[in-house]
Design an enzyme around this catalytic site. Structure first.
Site, mmCIF file in Angstrom:
data_model
loop_
_atom_site.group_PDB
_atom_site.id
_atom_site.type_symbol
_atom_site.label_atom_id
_atom_site.label_comp_id
_atom_site.label_asym_id
_atom_site.label_seq_id
_atom_site.Cartn_x
_atom_site.Cartn_y
_atom_site.Cartn_z
ATOM 1 N N GLN A 146 0.836 -1.192 0.000
ATOM 2 C CA GLN A 146 0.000 0.000 0.000
ATOM 3 C C GLN A 146 0.877 1.250 0.000
ATOM 4 O OE1 GLN A 146 -2.513 -0.466 3.483
ATOM 5 N NE2 GLN A 146 -4.000 -1.642 2.314
ATOM 6 N N CYS A 188 -2.574 18.016 -18.973
ATOM 7 C CA CYS A 188 -1.979 16.813 -19.543
ATOM 8 C C CYS A 188 -1.265 17.123 -20.859
ATOM 9 C CB CYS A 188 -3.068 15.771 -19.772
ATOM 10 S SG CYS A 188 -2.438 14.277 -20.564
ATOM 11 N N HIS A 208 -2.053 1.110 -3.936
ATOM 12 C CA HIS A 208 -2.501 2.492 -3.772
ATOM 13 C C HIS A 208 -1.780 3.451 -4.712
ATOM 14 C CE1 HIS A 208 -4.391 1.846 0.489
ATOM 15 N NE2 HIS A 208 -4.930 1.111 -0.454
ATOM 16 N N CYS A 256 -7.245 10.823 -19.887
ATOM 17 C CA CYS A 256 -6.752 9.931 -20.952
ATOM 18 C C CYS A 256 -5.915 8.775 -20.407
ATOM 19 C CB CYS A 256 -5.959 10.713 -22.000
ATOM 20 S SG CYS A 256 -4.274 11.176 -21.490
ATOM 21 N N CYS A 270 -3.019 11.281 -15.765
ATOM 22 C CA CYS A 270 -4.130 12.057 -16.322
ATOM 23 C C CYS A 270 -5.414 11.299 -16.018
ATOM 24 C CB CYS A 270 -3.966 12.250 -17.825
ATOM 25 S SG CYS A 270 -5.359 13.151 -18.558
ATOM 26 N N CYS A 286 -3.191 14.740 -23.803
ATOM 27 C CA CYS A 286 -4.508 15.079 -24.375
ATOM 28 C C CYS A 286 -4.789 16.580 -24.280
ATOM 29 C CB CYS A 286 -5.609 14.253 -23.710
ATOM 30 S SG CYS A 286 -5.924 14.659 -21.979
ATOM 31 N N ILE A 321 3.179 4.230 -1.218
ATOM 32 C CA ILE A 321 3.139 5.041 -2.444
ATOM 33 C C ILE A 321 4.474 5.744 -2.690
ATOM 34 C CG2 ILE A 321 0.641 5.411 -2.317
ATOM 35 C CD1 ILE A 321 1.327 8.257 -1.195
ATOM 36 N N ASP A 322 5.494 5.374 -1.907
ATOM 37 C CA ASP A 322 6.751 6.127 -1.955
ATOM 38 C C ASP A 322 7.782 5.598 -2.949
ATOM 39 O OD1 ASP A 322 7.621 3.834 -0.609
ATOM 40 O OD2 ASP A 322 7.588 4.831 1.349
HETATM 41 ZN ZN LIG Z 1 -4.569 13.286 -20.700
#
Ligand SMILES: [Zn+2]
Length: 133
Positions: free
Chosen positions: A48, A99, A66, A77, A74, A102, A50-51
């Site tokens: 879990q 983004c 996570h 997209c 994005c 897109c 996120i680092d």
């Molecule tokens: Zn995008």
């Protein structure tokens, strides 16, 4: 996501906290798990966290339930980008980036926020792992 003001505040907070993750380094626990994977004692890590520290320690097969704070995704997209240049851009301009893929997509860190589903493909990969007998 619909509020431009809320997204700006999100980016302000995330960019303020970003050095904590960017400057963090793997500890002995991360390095031992990487060595276990290299020696075939474990197939993968399901985390879990996120680092991104497991990958920095050398783990190859890391399933991040996570997501990761080291990437930007994005929400429109699905394109993903390294977080560093976009964090730097926000800190310099104080403008929420759009983004590059897109052009109008809403960007946020590639972490799972409250109300977001876990990434389907990561969850499926985790479920496919079988314990060693
Ligand atoms: Zn995008």
């Amino acid at each position: 996501m619909a509020s431009e003001e809320a997204r700006h505040e999100y980016w302000r907070q995330k960019c303020e906290a970003h050095p904590d993750i960017a400057n963090a380094r793997p500890n002995q626990g991360h390095r031992i798990l990487a060595k276990w994977e290299q020696n075939g004692l474990i197939q993968a890590l399901i985390t879990q966290n996120i680092d991104g520290l497991h990958q920095l320690a050398g783990s190859q097969n890391v399933l991040e339930l996570h997501g990761t704070a080291r990437a930007i995704a994005c929400q429109d997209c699905g394109a993903r980008f390294d977080a560093e240049p976009m964090v730097r851009e926000f800190l310099e301009t104080k403008r929420v980036p759009s983004c590059p893929n897109c052009r109008a997509g809403r960007l946020k860190h590639a972490t799972i926020s409250f109300g977001q589903a876990l990434p389907r493909e990561v969850l499926a990969s985790a479920m496919d792992l079988r314990p060693a007998l």
